[in-house]
Motif scaffolding. Structure first.
Motif, PDB file in Angstrom:
ATOM      1  N   GLU A  29      49.943  15.408  21.795  1.00  0.00           N
ATOM      2  CA  GLU A  29      51.183  14.639  21.650  1.00  0.00           C
ATOM      3  C   GLU A  29      51.065  13.806  20.378  1.00  0.00           C
ATOM      4  N   TYR A  30      51.763  14.222  19.333  1.00  0.00           N
ATOM      5  CA  TYR A  30      51.692  13.514  18.056  1.00  0.00           C
ATOM      6  C   TYR A  30      52.987  13.796  17.299  1.00  0.00           C
ATOM      7  N   ALA A  31      54.030  13.051  17.658  1.00  0.00           N
ATOM      8  CA  ALA A  31      55.329  13.234  16.999  1.00  0.00           C
ATOM      9  C   ALA A  31      55.233  12.789  15.534  1.00  0.00           C
ATOM     10  N   PRO A  32      55.994  13.444  14.640  1.00  0.00           N
ATOM     11  CA  PRO A  32      56.990  14.487  14.892  1.00  0.00           C
ATOM     12  C   PRO A  32      56.450  15.913  14.756  1.00  0.00           C
ATOM     13  N   PHE A  33      55.133  16.064  14.710  1.00  0.00           N
ATOM     14  CA  PHE A  33      54.556  17.384  14.442  1.00  0.00           C
ATOM     15  C   PHE A  33      54.420  18.232  15.701  1.00  0.00           C
ATOM     16  N   ASN A  34      53.941  17.624  16.781  1.00  0.00           N
ATOM     17  CA  ASN A  34      53.775  18.335  18.047  1.00  0.00           C
ATOM     18  C   ASN A  34      53.928  17.319  19.177  1.00  0.00           C
ATOM     19  N   TYR A  35      54.903  17.547  20.053  1.00  0.00           N
ATOM     20  CA  TYR A  35      55.136  16.601  21.144  1.00  0.00           C
ATOM     21  C   TYR A  35      56.034  17.253  22.191  1.00  0.00           C
ATOM     22  N   THR A  36      56.131  16.596  23.332  1.00  0.00           N
ATOM     23  CA  THR A  36      56.937  17.110  24.438  1.00  0.00           C
ATOM     24  C   THR A  36      58.266  16.376  24.497  1.00  0.00           C
ATOM     25  N   LYS A  37      59.342  17.140  24.589  1.00  0.00           N
ATOM     26  CA  LYS A  37      60.685  16.568  24.709  1.00  0.00           C
ATOM     27  C   LYS A  37      61.461  17.374  25.748  1.00  0.00           C
ATOM     28  N   ALA A  55      56.758  36.280  14.122  1.00  0.00           N
ATOM     29  CA  ALA A  55      56.962  37.181  12.981  1.00  0.00           C
ATOM     30  C   ALA A  55      55.796  38.148  12.813  1.00  0.00           C
ATOM     31  N   ALA A  56      54.579  37.686  13.172  1.00  0.00           N
ATOM     32  CA  ALA A  56      53.390  38.532  13.056  1.00  0.00           C
ATOM     33  C   ALA A  56      53.224  39.459  14.260  1.00  0.00           C
ATOM     34  N   GLY A  57      54.086  39.314  15.269  1.00  0.00           N
ATOM     35  CA  GLY A  57      53.993  40.157  16.456  1.00  0.00           C
ATOM     36  C   GLY A  57      52.805  39.834  17.335  1.00  0.00           C
ATOM     37  N   ILE A  58      52.397  38.558  17.347  1.00  0.00           N
ATOM     38  CA  ILE A  58      51.218  38.143  18.102  1.00  0.00           C
ATOM     39  C   ILE A  58      51.636  37.551  19.447  1.00  0.00           C
ATOM     40  N   ASP A  59      51.006  38.017  20.493  1.00  0.00           N
ATOM     41  CA  ASP A  59      51.208  37.433  21.811  1.00  0.00           C
ATOM     42  C   ASP A  59      50.449  36.103  21.849  1.00  0.00           C
ATOM     43  N   TYR A  60      51.105  35.021  22.300  1.00  0.00           N
ATOM     44  CA  TYR A  60      50.454  33.712  22.233  1.00  0.00           C
ATOM     45  C   TYR A  60      50.868  32.828  23.407  1.00  0.00           C
ATOM     46  N   THR A  61      50.056  31.798  23.640  1.00  0.00           N
ATOM     47  CA  THR A  61      50.400  30.736  24.571  1.00  0.00           C
ATOM     48  C   THR A  61      50.364  29.423  23.797  1.00  0.00           C
ATOM     49  N   LEU A  62      51.005  28.389  24.347  1.00  0.00           N
ATOM     50  CA  LEU A  62      51.066  27.082  23.695  1.00  0.00           C
ATOM     51  C   LEU A  62      50.861  26.009  24.754  1.00  0.00           C
ATOM     52  N   GLU A  63      49.885  25.131  24.530  1.00  0.00           N
ATOM     53  CA  GLU A  63      49.584  24.096  25.519  1.00  0.00           C
ATOM     54  C   GLU A  63      49.297  22.778  24.818  1.00  0.00           C
ATOM     55  N   ILE A  64      49.688  21.686  25.453  1.00  0.00           N
ATOM     56  CA  ILE A  64      49.477  20.357  24.887  1.00  0.00           C
ATOM     57  C   ILE A  64      48.487  19.600  25.764  1.00  0.00           C
ATOM     58  N   MET A  65      47.563  18.853  25.146  1.00  0.00           N
ATOM     59  CA  MET A  65      46.488  18.167  25.863  1.00  0.00           C
ATOM     60  C   MET A  65      45.899  17.087  24.947  1.00  0.00           C
ATOM     61  N   PRO A  66      44.979  16.245  25.454  1.00  0.00           N
ATOM     62  CA  PRO A  66      44.326  15.271  24.573  1.00  0.00           C
ATOM     63  C   PRO A  66      43.633  15.963  23.404  1.00  0.00           C
TER      64      PRO A  66
END
Length: 249
Positions: A29-37, A55-66
């Motif tokens: 959590e570090y706005a405005p670069f990466n945060y939860t809204k 765009a690269a066709g990569i399968d990915y996950t995204l998670e936010i944590m300390p």
């Protein structure tokens, strides 16, 4: 003919296999670069990461944590990448990199109205300074002689410490400072620090084809002006152009 087709298919399969693997992006959590809204992970860096991965066709996950946990995962677990990560010489060999998500200058912040006349690095080292555990800013401050830095798990706690008087100064990027002012936070610049490039730091065993594809898409994002548009969409001025001198390593 069927045998020939099967042989060709098998021989070509390994070339595309890396892009079929799931890449795990972790951040803080570090706005405005990466945060939860509204329950969704968003931000200037998040928009770029998702755009280039798709765009690269990569399968990915995204998670936010300390941050400290996210950083450790990217360093120790294959197929994990952490962002938005400050790039420096010490970290260069610990990860493989996709740069730059942004180029920004660091700033030491103080409470609004607090008087630190003629503040220098020497004088600032005598004050109480706080930051986040594992944050690039901690390393940057230690390199210029700061000791006994008050560490928190995330930036929101550091800000609360600053505003309550538990610390006197906190380092952050100039763009984060501008976002804080826009949001009505009673903070001011105490003094400017050196500039910094930030990017995506991935585990060293991440397949080279994945890194190459992500870097190529980020280069396109920058050169097309889309990176600038993302910054503008969040109400901030674009980063200094670094495609020519910072995007490739």
């Amino acid at each position: 003919m069927k045998t020939l087709f099967l042989t060709l298919s098998l021989s070509l399969a390994p070339l595309s296999a890396p892009l079929a693997e799931t890449l795990h992006f972790v951040t803080e959590e570090y706005a405005p670069f990466n945060y939860t809204k509204d329950g969704k992970i968003t931000g200037i860096a998040v928009d770029q990461v998702e755009a280039i991965a798709k765009a690269a066709g990569i399968d990915y996950t995204l998670e936010i944590m300390p941050w400290a946990r996210a950083f450790a995962m990217a360093e120790n677990q294959p197929m994990h990448c952490v962002f938005t990560t400050g790039y420096n010489r010490e970290r260069a060999e610990r990860f493989v990199w996709v740069n730059p998500l942004l180029k920004d200058q660091m700033v030491l912040l103080k409470r609004k109205g607090e008087k630190y006349d003629g503040l220098t690095i020497v004088k600032a080292r005598e004050l109480r300074v706080g930051s986040q555990r594992g944050d690039f800013a901690v390393e940057a401050l230690e390199l210029i002689g700061f000791k006994d830095i008050d560490l928190a798990s995330d930036i929101d706690i550091t800000v609360r410490k600053l505003l309550s008087g538990r610390i006197d100064l906190m380092p952050t990027s100039i763009k984060t400072y501008e976002k804080m002012v826009k949001d009505g936070q009673p903070v001011e610049k105490a003094m400017m620090l050196a500039g910094q490039v930030y990017g995506i730091a991935c585990h060293k065993d991440t397949p080279p084809d994945l890194i190459k594809s992500l870097q190529a898409e980020l280069d396109k994002l920058i050169m097309s002006g889309e990176q600038d548009r993302i910054f503008t969409a969040y109400g901030l001025p674009p980063s200094t152009r670094t495609a020519e001198n910072g995007a490739k390593k």
